[in-house]
Design an enzyme around this catalytic site. Structure first.
Site, PDB file in Angstrom:
ATOM      1  N   THR A  34      16.720 -19.272   7.733  1.00 21.52           N
ATOM      2  CA  THR A  34      17.701 -18.846   8.487  1.00 21.52           C
ATOM      3  C   THR A  34      17.553 -19.931   9.685  1.00 21.52           C
ATOM      4  O   THR A  34      16.798 -20.850   9.580  1.00 21.52           O
ATOM      5  CB  THR A  34      17.679 -17.587   8.950  1.00 21.52           C
ATOM      6  OG1 THR A  34      18.957 -17.153   9.812  1.00 21.52           O
ATOM      7  CG2 THR A  34      16.539 -17.167   9.747  1.00 21.52           C
ATOM      8  N   LYS A  52      18.145 -24.341   8.722  1.00 18.03           N
ATOM      9  CA  LYS A  52      18.748 -24.556   7.448  1.00 18.03           C
ATOM     10  C   LYS A  52      19.353 -25.938   7.012  1.00 18.03           C
ATOM     11  O   LYS A  52      19.428 -26.123   5.852  1.00 18.03           O
ATOM     12  CB  LYS A  52      20.334 -23.530   7.658  1.00 18.03           C
ATOM     13  CG  LYS A  52      19.944 -22.379   7.641  1.00 18.03           C
ATOM     14  CD  LYS A  52      21.506 -21.614   7.686  1.00 18.03           C
ATOM     15  CE  LYS A  52      21.277 -20.378   7.754  1.00 18.03           C
ATOM     16  NZ  LYS A  52      22.692 -19.387   7.560  1.00 18.03           N
ATOM     17  N   ASN A  90      20.321 -21.924   2.656  1.00 15.36           N
ATOM     18  CA  ASN A  90      19.755 -20.878   3.232  1.00 15.36           C
ATOM     19  C   ASN A  90      18.971 -19.998   1.975  1.00 15.36           C
ATOM     20  O   ASN A  90      18.086 -18.784   2.209  1.00 15.36           O
ATOM     21  CB  ASN A  90      20.863 -19.842   3.604  1.00 15.36           C
ATOM     22  CG  ASN A  90      21.405 -19.073   2.670  1.00 15.36           C
ATOM     23  OD1 ASN A  90      21.659 -19.640   1.354  1.00 15.36           O
ATOM     24  ND2 ASN A  90      21.751 -17.805   2.770  1.00 15.36           N
ATOM     25  N   ASP A 104      25.171 -18.315   1.726  1.00 16.85           N
ATOM     26  CA  ASP A 104      26.141 -17.771   2.801  1.00 16.85           C
ATOM     27  C   ASP A 104      27.516 -17.762   2.085  1.00 16.85           C
ATOM     28  O   ASP A 104      28.361 -16.786   2.322  1.00 16.85           O
ATOM     29  CB  ASP A 104      26.111 -18.578   3.758  1.00 16.85           C
ATOM     30  CG  ASP A 104      24.844 -18.276   4.737  1.00 16.85           C
ATOM     31  OD1 ASP A 104      24.185 -17.031   4.431  1.00 16.85           O
ATOM     32  OD2 ASP A 104      24.357 -19.267   5.448  1.00 16.85           O
ATOM     33  N   GLY A 155      28.422 -24.205  12.121  1.00 10.79           N
ATOM     34  CA  GLY A 155      27.828 -24.036  10.778  1.00 10.79           C
ATOM     35  C   GLY A 155      28.214 -23.345   9.747  1.00 10.79           C
ATOM     36  O   GLY A 155      28.582 -23.721   8.689  1.00 10.79           O
ATOM     37  N   ALA A 156      28.741 -22.141  10.103  1.00 12.46           N
ATOM     38  CA  ALA A 156      29.303 -21.125   9.496  1.00 12.46           C
ATOM     39  C   ALA A 156      30.758 -21.535   8.878  1.00 12.46           C
ATOM     40  O   ALA A 156      31.212 -21.581   7.523  1.00 12.46           O
ATOM     41  CB  ALA A 156      29.678 -19.821  10.187  1.00 12.46           C
ATOM     42  N   TYR A 179      29.255  -9.055  12.450  1.00 11.42           N
ATOM     43  CA  TYR A 179      29.430  -7.526  11.873  1.00 11.42           C
ATOM     44  C   TYR A 179      28.826  -6.694  12.918  1.00 11.42           C
ATOM     45  O   TYR A 179      28.632  -5.508  12.721  1.00 11.42           O
ATOM     46  CB  TYR A 179      28.498  -7.251  10.707  1.00 11.42           C
ATOM     47  CG  TYR A 179      27.034  -7.977  10.864  1.00 11.42           C
ATOM     48  CD1 TYR A 179      25.918  -7.105  11.308  1.00 11.42           C
ATOM     49  CD2 TYR A 179      26.762  -9.206  10.183  1.00 11.42           C
ATOM     50  CE1 TYR A 179      24.799  -7.682  11.139  1.00 11.42           C
ATOM     51  CE2 TYR A 179      25.563  -9.788  10.438  1.00 11.42           C
ATOM     52  CZ  TYR A 179      24.640  -8.994  10.914  1.00 11.42           C
ATOM     53  OH  TYR A 179      23.333  -9.513  11.041  1.00 11.42           O
TER      54      TYR A 179
END
Ligand code: ATR
Length: 287
Positions: A68, A72, A93, A108, A135-136, A230
């Site tokens: 993480t 990464k 990851n 991911d 990044g996401a 979340y």
């Protein structure tokens, strides 16, 4: 976890920080449910020590690792093989033990892929809008192009970051499917009925009333939304989508399924929906 024996295999998470991670709950619950002789722990690793950590893990016969923030990207230099999509994304990851070292994956995106499937959101042929270009967002843009979205539009505060991602995705898939635009132009998109994936950090606890795109036409034209946040379980983005009568999901299933995908890679198994649902309950995230 009280059953650690001489035969018990070890998996774990390397990152910094790692104390907040829910991955031990995911993997230790899965091991218990499926009767797999495995234990999962966290390892706080400094940036200077990544190579030593991966080599040490191999020497210690560690079966698999999650990686993480902030490692990464850097971990990729220590691997003997990398899944082509993870290489293109530029982030790994999950490490799978292979001959001579570890192979890297990006679960991911597998997590989001499974969340979308579960919510019956089919990306193929759809217009997709990604809010953010970190990044996401990068991983998700690759996923959407792989799933043959009709178009992928990255809306970001810093246009250049979105443009960089669009260029990498278009180069990798050799088609002009991804483009970037300014976050401020959200209400002016020429597309409608799009899937929105919210990847910015705006709205994260404790800033629960913040949102990257203020209420407006953007939401009226959207079809469905996913926020990868979340915590809180209902973000401001999700609330605005709902107020326009649009379904919106949080990132808890993505979190669950990135772990499930890693567990499957390490153990060569398939986790049933029933077991995944039990792990989800163990995570104790409000719906
Ligand atoms: P991650 O790895 O989780 O994607 P990141 O790489 O730090 O996190 O990316 C955070 C994203 O949130 C970026 O797209 C960032 O926009 P910039 O590229 O312009 O920095 C976006 N972001 C963060 N704070 C923001 C804000 N106040 N308004 C709009 N976008 C914001």
């Amino acid at each position: 976890m009280n059953h650690i024996k001489g035969t018990t295999r070890v998996c774990g998470l390397i990152g910094n920080p790692v104390a907040h991670s829910v991955s031990p709950v995911i993997h230790n619950t899965l091991a218990d449910l499926m009767g797999i002789d495995l234990v999962y722990a966290t390892f706080k690793v400094n940036a200077d020590d990544i190579e030593a950590a991966v080599k040490g893990a191999y020497a210690l016969d560690i079966l698999g690792m999650n990686v993480t923030v902030p490692h990464k990207q850097a971990v990729m230099d220590t691997l003997v093989d990398i899944d082509p999509l993870a290489r293109a994304i530029g982030a790994v990851n999950t490490l799978q033990r292979v001959d001579g070292g570890y192979k890297g994956y990006n679960t991911d995106i597998l997590g989001l892929e499974r969340e979308l499937e579960e919510e019956h959101i089919d990306i193929k042929g759809r217009d997709v809008v990604i809010l953010g270009a970190g990044g996401a967002a990068r991983s998700i843009a690759f996923l959407c192009a792989k799933k043959e979205a009709a178009s992928v539009t990255l809306l970001n505060r810093t246009l250049k970051n979105g443009q960089d991602i669009a260029d990498s995705v278009n180069n990798f898939f050799k088609k002009d499917v991804t483009r970037a635009a300014a976050l401020a132009s959200a209400d002016d998109l020429s597309i409608s009925d799009y899937v929105v994936i919210q990847t910015t950090s705006v709205g994260l606890f404790p800033n629960v009333d913040d949102v990257a795109v203020p209420d407006g036409v953007f939401y009226e034209k959207a079809a469905v939304g996913v926020d990868i946040i979340y915590n809180p379980s209902q973000t401001k983005f999700m609330k605005i989508m709902s107020s326009h009568g649009k379904a919106a999901y949080n990132g808890s299933k993505m979190l669950l399924y990135q772990g499930v995908a890693a567990f499957e890679i390490w153990n060569g198994c398939k986790v049933s929906s029933a077991d995944a649902a039990k792990v989800y309950r163990a995570l104790n995230i409000a719906d």
